[in-house]
Each structure stands twice: as C-alpha cells, then as structure tokens.
Design an enzyme around this catalytic site. Sequence first.
Site, PDB file in Angstrom:
ATOM      1  N   GLU A 428      14.369 -10.458 -30.773  1.00 33.29           N
ATOM      2  CA  GLU A 428      13.588 -11.781 -30.305  1.00 33.29           C
ATOM      3  C   GLU A 428      12.587 -12.084 -31.333  1.00 33.29           C
ATOM      4  O   GLU A 428      11.524 -12.566 -30.877  1.00 33.29           O
ATOM      5  CB  GLU A 428      12.912 -11.563 -28.928  1.00 33.29           C
ATOM      6  CG  GLU A 428      13.933 -11.135 -27.474  1.00 33.29           C
ATOM      7  CD  GLU A 428      13.401 -10.920 -26.233  1.00 33.29           C
ATOM      8  OE1 GLU A 428      12.235 -10.674 -26.249  1.00 33.29           O
ATOM      9  OE2 GLU A 428      14.006 -10.736 -25.421  1.00 33.29           O
ATOM     10  N   GLU A 495      20.409  -6.937 -24.702  1.00 34.40           N
ATOM     11  CA  GLU A 495      19.375  -6.501 -23.649  1.00 34.40           C
ATOM     12  C   GLU A 495      20.043  -7.323 -22.471  1.00 34.40           C
ATOM     13  O   GLU A 495      19.435  -8.554 -22.165  1.00 34.40           O
ATOM     14  CB  GLU A 495      17.975  -7.320 -24.006  1.00 34.40           C
ATOM     15  CG  GLU A 495      16.959  -6.588 -23.440  1.00 34.40           C
ATOM     16  CD  GLU A 495      15.581  -6.963 -24.125  1.00 34.40           C
ATOM     17  OE1 GLU A 495      14.910  -7.924 -23.387  1.00 34.40           O
ATOM     18  OE2 GLU A 495      15.147  -6.431 -25.305  1.00 34.40           O
TER      19      GLU A 495
END
Length: 823
Positions: A428, A495
């Site tokens: 991220e 994820e």
Amino acid sequence: MFNKIIVKLFFLLVVTLPLQATSKSTFIDSETVRTKSNIDFDWKFKLGDAENANLPKYDDSEWRQLNLPHDWSIEGKYDENHPAGIAGGFLPTGTGWYRKHIEWQSQWQDKAVFIEFDGVYMNSEVWINGHYLGKRPYGYISFSYDISDYLVQGDNIIAVKVDNSLAPSGRWYTGSGIYRHVWLTTVNKIHIPKDGVFVRSENVDKESAAVNVSTEIFNDSDKNQRFVLQTDVLDAEHRRVASTSSDIIVAAGKTETVEQLTTVQVPQLWSPNSPYLYTVQSTVLSGDNIVDLKRTKTGFRSIEFTADKGFLLNGQAVELQGISMHHDAGPVGAAVPEDELEYRLKMLKEMGVNAIRTTHNPFSPEFYRMADEMGFMVMNEAFDGWWQAKAKYDYGLYFDKWWQKDLTDFMRRDRNHPSIIMWSVGNEVPNYTPEQQKIMVDFAKSIDDTRPITQGRGYAGGHLTIAGFNGHGEFKGAIQKFHRKNPNTPVIGTEMTHTIHTRGVYRTKTSYRVRDFPAPWEKHEPMKKWNRIKSKVYKIPNLTENEVFPDVPTAYGSSFDNSVVRMPIRDEIKLARKLPYLLGTFRWTAFDYLGESFGWPARTANFGVIDLAGFEKGPYYLYQSQWSTEPMVHLDPHWTHHGKEGTVIPVVVYTNQQSAELFLNGESLGEKTMTDDMQLVWLVPYQPGELKVVAKSNGKTIVTKALNTAQKAHAVSITANRESVTANQRDIVRLTLEIVDEKGVMLPEADHRFEIEVSGPATLLGVENGDILDLEPHKARNRKAFMGKALALIQTTDMPGDIVVTVKSKDLSQDTVVISSSK
C-alpha cells in the site's frame, strides 16, 4: 499496461543449519574453524537515555539484568496519551540502553569475530569497548559487525543504544528493544562470509536436479592464497548424494565467488505436505587443512506462476491458502519466544494454512527455519512503504539512504529458504509511480532472479511479476476487470479478505465496517461512503430478522461469518477456487495483533481469526473446514444463554464432511447436506442442555462435537500444553485458565479474576485474555477472564525442579499444575 508474464522457476534452496538458543548454545561446524554462539543471557538494561553508557568504564551495576529477546514496550502500561497512539496500541516507546560483559576467549586469537543481531527496533547504535561500530535505522533487519580489531584481554563490553522515542514509528505495534537473538560468530581470517552461499537449481523434477552453487570466499590475509572448495549435498540421513570441487586463488584482502555445478539424482521434493530438507556442506581446504566449513539445510522444489495454469508446485496445481501475519504475539509483544512462535505456526498448520505473508517487514530467522521444516510457503515482504513515510516517524524518513543496503541484506539472508516462493517489495505504498516500482523490482531481481516479485496493492504499477491486490480486490468484479485488461498477468490476493471477529461474541444480523462501525478514517460521512460502495460489496443474508444478541459492544465483531469490511470469508474462498489466474489469497489476518486500532480504549481491531491470547475464534474453523483434510466439525454459538429460553438462535455448523445432523438433548433437529455455501444453519429455539452435531460421509459418522450449557461457576481449571520442560531459560509453558461449573463445563461469558501463583524454577512471562478493550498490564500476576478464559505464559530458569502453578478466583475452588523442569 503489463507485458506478457510467464514465470517458470526451478531451484534448490538453502538455509542456515538451525541453532539451539540456550545459555551454552554453540553451533560448531569444526572445533577450530567456525563457531556460532548465542549471547542472549545476562544483559544489563536501562530505560531512558544514559550519558556515556557507550564507554567501557561506565558503571552499569545498578541497571536491570535481563535476558534477550526483550521488548520494553510490552512491559509498560496502556495510556491514551502515549505518542504511539492508535498505531502502537497505546503502549510506550522511548529510548533504552543495553550493555553486555563478555570475557576474552582464547579461541578469538588470530580469528575474525562478528557480532550478529537478528533484529533491534529501532535506530540501533552499537559500540564494542567504546569503539563505534555503526547504526541501523530499520528495526526489522538483521545485521552484523566485525569486532575482531577491538577485542581485548579481560572484560569486553558491548553497548547498544536503541532509540524509538519518535512515535509513531510504524502503523502497527512495533515493540522496542533488542527483541531478537544476538550471536557471536568466530571464523578464520579466510572464510565464507555471512550469507555467502547461494544455491539454485534448474530442471528440477523427480528424476534429477541440476544444482548451481555460488560460494564467496574472503581472504583477510596479507598474501594471495590457493584453496580447494569442496561442496557436498547430503540427504536427511547424512549420505552424500552429490559432490563437486574447485581450485581457486583468492588475492589478499579480496573476495572471490566460486561457481559450481552438480546434479542430485532422484531428489525428494520439498512441499507443504512433505518438507524434506537436504544439507549442503561447503568445505574450504588449504592442502589437508580445513580453513572453513559451513553446513546449510536445503530443499528441492520447482515453482511456476502463469495466468492460465495458476500456481504449480513441483508440476502440480496448488492454491495458496494464505494468511497475513504481524511479528508480535500477544503478552510477549515483539520478543516472541521460539516455543510460542512454533505453537502459533502449528495452529495455522491445523487450520489448513499452507502460505504466510510476512507483513510488512522481515521476520526473525527462526520463523523461516520453522516454515522450511513445517512446510509453509512464504511471501517474504521487505517494506511497508518507500520514499514517503506512512506513519509520522517511520522508516520512510530513512528509506532513500538505506533501502538498497537493507533490501540486499534481507534478500541475501533469506534467498536460500525453500519456503520462500515470492518476494514482496512493499505494501500500500502511497503515491508510488511506475518508475519507482520498476527501480524496486529491478534491484530485487539483481539480487535474486529465481523468484517472482509482487507488492501489496501494487497491481497498477505495471512492473510486477504477480499483481498484488489488497482490499480493492474484495469489491465484486475488481480482479476480473483487471484480468480482462492484463490477461497474461497472474494475480495474488496479497491482503484478502478483511473480516472482524471477537472470540465468544455473536451477532445474527450482518454488519459492514463503514456502515455499522466505521474506522477512524471512515467516520466523516460514513453513510455517504457506504452508499458509494454498497453495490460493490458482497451481500450477506442476515441469520435472523431481529438481532438475537443486541447488547454486544460495537468494538467487538461477530464470530459468525457476517462481520466484514467488504467480502466474507466464504466468498474469498470461492473466488480463489473460481479464477485460475488468482493464485490464492492471504487473509487479513491470522492472529489479532496489537496496534492499528479503531481508537481508545481498543488496543487492536480484531482482524484475526485467532485472538491475542492464541485462542481460536469461530471463523478459524470455517477456514479449517475448507482448507484442511483432517476430519472436523464445529458449531457456533456456545450453548449457555440463560434468560433466552424459547428464543430462536441460529446454530452454524462448519465441516469438511458431506453432511451433518444436529441434536438437542438427544432429539434430532434434522440432517443437512453441505453445499458451496460452506456452512449449515439450523434455527433452534433455545433450551438448556446438550447441543451435538454429528458429521457424516457416505452415511457413516466420521466426527462429532457437543456443547453443554454451563451452570453456576464452581472452580478454576488449568490446562498446560506440556508436562515437562528443559531448564534452559527458554522453554515456555502455555497455561489456559478457565472458569468452569461443577461438571467442568466452561462458562462462556465468565469474567472472574484469576490470581496466579508460580513457585519453583520459572517466571511468569505474561498474561492475556484476548479482550481488545482490556487495558490491564501484561506483566502482572492476575487477569480477568474474557468469555470464560485467559492465558498465562511461564518460562523456565536455568535451575531444574518442579514448577508449581496455582490459580485462584474469589469464592471458587482453585487448581494447581506441576511441571517438571530438568537439565
């Protein structure tokens, strides 16, 4: 636009032979050429800064004496005003000093001596006898220093300053201190450097493996030297199965790399179901004299990743049944004993997990050793962010100067593990550019081109071998849309999915985070956000029209599969099975972890399917029913609901058998056949007694499970996970503490306080109950039960004898266990 990507990798991998971490722990390849000794015990520690503590004559006699690994943050109190805040779980940070006195050893004479740190969080600075050795900002990296020139006859003093005073320095709980092992390695001046062996293989199959070995040899002498490098491959019974040798001249002060090729016939291939390991033995000879000898563990296997075939391990299609995992472990914080780590990995193995993502940083060396031995495939992640800090004082502040050094050290340390099947270079990463991603990927490939590269939520960069999706992949159709634009690029759920659960807590109506319990970043106009995404999230039917359990605090998540961010577990599993180009998923997370909470007084956000104490939640068994082949059945909720007599309660059953039949007090409530919904539901008017499920296949009973209604609290019950231990200052005993009725049935909502007494050669290492709202300290001799139970960890000393643990609770019968500790 992604280029066409087909990755086909075959190789042999190597890991360092495991070391036993005891007070006398020494791994010796040869008594005269190489030793590696653990120096974890008897360090001095001071919390706070200490002027001149780096100098040899500094008086540390008043400092606290302790053993490593050590995390001072977990020893502190929870406080809303601590600067780590939400990210750090409201625990303290700060600065600390460590000092270690080591007497001169004759074996150091004319040798090269290195001090090796497996991990120090963070900004560590190290001195030996007042000489400055260096600084490493990154708190998760392993590093070493050559101390040969600074050792003296008599007392040698190692001083380490650890500075985690600027907080938050991470987006989750980091811990503070020397939280991993420390070693001294002694070798000859001419030796194989640390991480100086790289082994890979081509054309690996059941018939043979062509093995390429690169071995570095460093000549720290003042003249050129001629050597023979003998490389042998040994099987598990230490029989030689392949061998090669090379003559080499190494110039004074130089390092030479020797490239060798040999072949292993009929190799036993490494896999999660058969994690067979070999040994590569590297011997450096000068005439008949052994100059250096290094043994490493190895494993043969081939991996292939394509969009059309998915993931092939040893030529067979395998779905990655993965979990994401942070490095902390409940009451011990970041300083995780090896026994506790092994216990947790065994829980994952029993759940059916075959893959682990190390979020979002390098893990301890013993983790990878266990992954190799137990058969886990690993996505090994280097960093959370890159050039831009994500937490105010995180590694992003140092990234530009240090990332190449840290990524090199990380990948060289781990590149030989058979468990590692891919690298992740970030997670991220905010505002990254395709050019930055290319820099990261190209550099990683320059160190190891035998594995694919991915990145958490990095699918848009265009330079990854495998496109990584985090939460965005949980929106309906998102991965399929990407595949239509990039049909040759395999995808991984780096994820996925995010669901939120609390052990022993249930809701019968579906809840979505942004709509029903928004995170801090979602609290501004949450319904507006919900209306924007509600057509994209997965619809989960309510189990009942009206909520059966209306009084549950909003901080807690339901232990049914109906408390989600975007996608329930069942749809995560369905998607991975449906899409061939989706290699698998890594759910967020396996275990609850400290930090990254939704606000005071919660110390975490309950993302795990196992709580902070290491106790399973309901969804653990949902995964087990789909990922494990061991016969199992599980039913939720518990069956103690005094005051709800006659209320219709949904009973949810998970099983990997064909059908299940439910009984209440001996009366059948019907048999149901398992479907792709992955759960069976009965609506049962509550009455006390026994609720029993019988799971069947081909009409035969395979496995059963029963729940009984608990009555009045009567006693404390202790269950120890082992009856005997070694007096080595390392071994851990897990004590599960429960409040039970007169028949031994646990009261599933009891909150009595446990008082813990330990006598004999052991210490109470920590306590935990899994309640994210319980802010009591971990280093205490008492703890309240949460949903009927709590955990106490005890650790051995170096003295043998009986360890006696007695647990009491007011007005209840006490319980005692005795554990034998021996040398």
